[in-house]
Design an enzyme around this catalytic site. Structure first.
Site, short mmCIF file in Angstrom:
data_model
loop_
_atom_site.label_atom_id
_atom_site.label_comp_id
_atom_site.label_asym_id
_atom_site.label_seq_id
_atom_site.Cartn_x
_atom_site.Cartn_y
_atom_site.Cartn_z
N GLY A 143 0.78 -1.25 0.00
CA GLY A 143 0.00 0.00 0.00
C GLY A 143 0.80 1.28 0.00
CG ASP A 171 -8.34 0.01 9.77
OD1 ASP A 171 -9.20 0.87 10.01
OD2 ASP A 171 -8.62 -1.18 9.53
CD GLU A 202 1.16 0.59 7.17
OE1 GLU A 202 0.81 0.70 5.97
OE2 GLU A 202 0.88 -0.39 7.85
P1 IMP Z 1 -4.13 -2.08 10.69
O1 IMP Z 1 -3.18 -3.12 11.20
O2 IMP Z 1 -5.55 -2.42 11.00
O3 IMP Z 1 -3.79 -0.67 11.14
O4 IMP Z 1 -4.08 -2.19 9.13
C1 IMP Z 1 -3.31 -1.43 8.33
C2 IMP Z 1 -3.32 -1.97 6.93
O5 IMP Z 1 -4.63 -2.40 6.52
C3 IMP Z 1 -2.96 -0.87 5.97
O6 IMP Z 1 -1.58 -0.81 5.77
C4 IMP Z 1 -3.73 -1.25 4.72
O7 IMP Z 1 -2.94 -2.11 3.92
C5 IMP Z 1 -4.94 -1.99 5.22
N1 IMP Z 1 -6.14 -1.13 5.26
C6 IMP Z 1 -6.76 -0.62 6.33
N2 IMP Z 1 -7.83 0.11 5.99
C7 IMP Z 1 -7.88 0.08 4.64
C8 IMP Z 1 -8.76 0.70 3.67
O8 IMP Z 1 -9.74 1.40 3.97
N3 IMP Z 1 -8.49 0.41 2.36
C9 IMP Z 1 -7.43 -0.36 1.98
N4 IMP Z 1 -6.58 -0.92 2.85
C10 IMP Z 1 -6.80 -0.70 4.18
#
Ligand code: IMP
Length: 174
Positions: free
Chosen positions: A44, A102, A98
């Site tokens: 991403g 999320d 990053e």
């Molecule tokens: P976390 O561990 O939940 O913070 O996830 C982070 C990763 O989830 C990011 O680096 C993205 O690759 C993916 N991600 C989280 N939300 C989205 C979104 O709305 N669209 C696409 N990818 C997302």
């Protein structure tokens, strides 16, 4: 790629360009005269890190780490390292880059992993942030733009590997 599933731009190309400039200025100020190692979390971050590194008037080393923490759209909290970074980071100033924070689970894991390698400093930079979704507190030093609690795509972010090449950020509507 089905564009009928996409909202109007949440952030336009011009707004994202401004964001990159602002974040780069903050980083330049904080690391004036230093060398920094940017480590992008693939896939991403690829668009953001490409723009960010070219906006930085600093000595920049570039590396990537490939992780998988998501199955479809759900965070599992289990982060798997598919490809580790190769640059020796001990004693260096490291910035993890990053696409979006999320739940924070991925970065919380990566932060501990990289801190154990004894960098001179470790900062976290993200293009986008979804603060309402956070499950674990993780210090994010540079935040580009906040987004609401929806699935967003474009500027490197995907829905099932699609839409990464859109130059703007939109919501994917299920
Ligand atoms: P976390 O561990 O939940 O913070 O996830 C982070 C990763 O989830 C990011 O680096 C993205 O690759 C993916 N991600 C989280 N939300 C989205 C979104 O709305 N669209 C696409 N990818 C997302």
């Amino acid at each position: 790629m089905d564009k009928s599933k996409l909202s109007a731009a949440i952030y336009t190309e011009a707004e994202i360009r401004q964001m990159v400039k602002r974040v780069a200025e903050q980083i330049e100020k904080d690391y004036a005269g230093e060398e920094v190692v940017l480590i992008g979390v693939l896939k991403g971050s690829v668009v953001f890190i490409s723009d960010l590194m070219r906006a930085l008037d600093l000595d920049v080393l570039l590396d990537f780490i490939v992780v998988s923490s998501y199955q479809g759209t759900k965070s599992t909290g289990v982060v798997k390292i598919i490809k580790d970074a190769d640059i020796e980071i001990s004693g260096k100033h490291v910035i993890l880059v990053e696409d979006i924070v999320d739940t924070g689970l991925t970065l919380a894991y990566l932060r501990d992993l990289f801190l154990a390698r004894k960098p001179a400093s470790l900062a976290i930079c993200t293009a986008f942030d979804k603060p309402d979704r956070r499950q674990v507190a993780v210090p994010v030093d540079y935040i580009g733009l906040e987004v609401p609690n929806v699935c967003v795509v474009g500027y490197g972010l995907d829905y099932e590997q699609n839409y990464r090449n859109l130059p703007y950020l939109a919501a994917y509507e299920f």
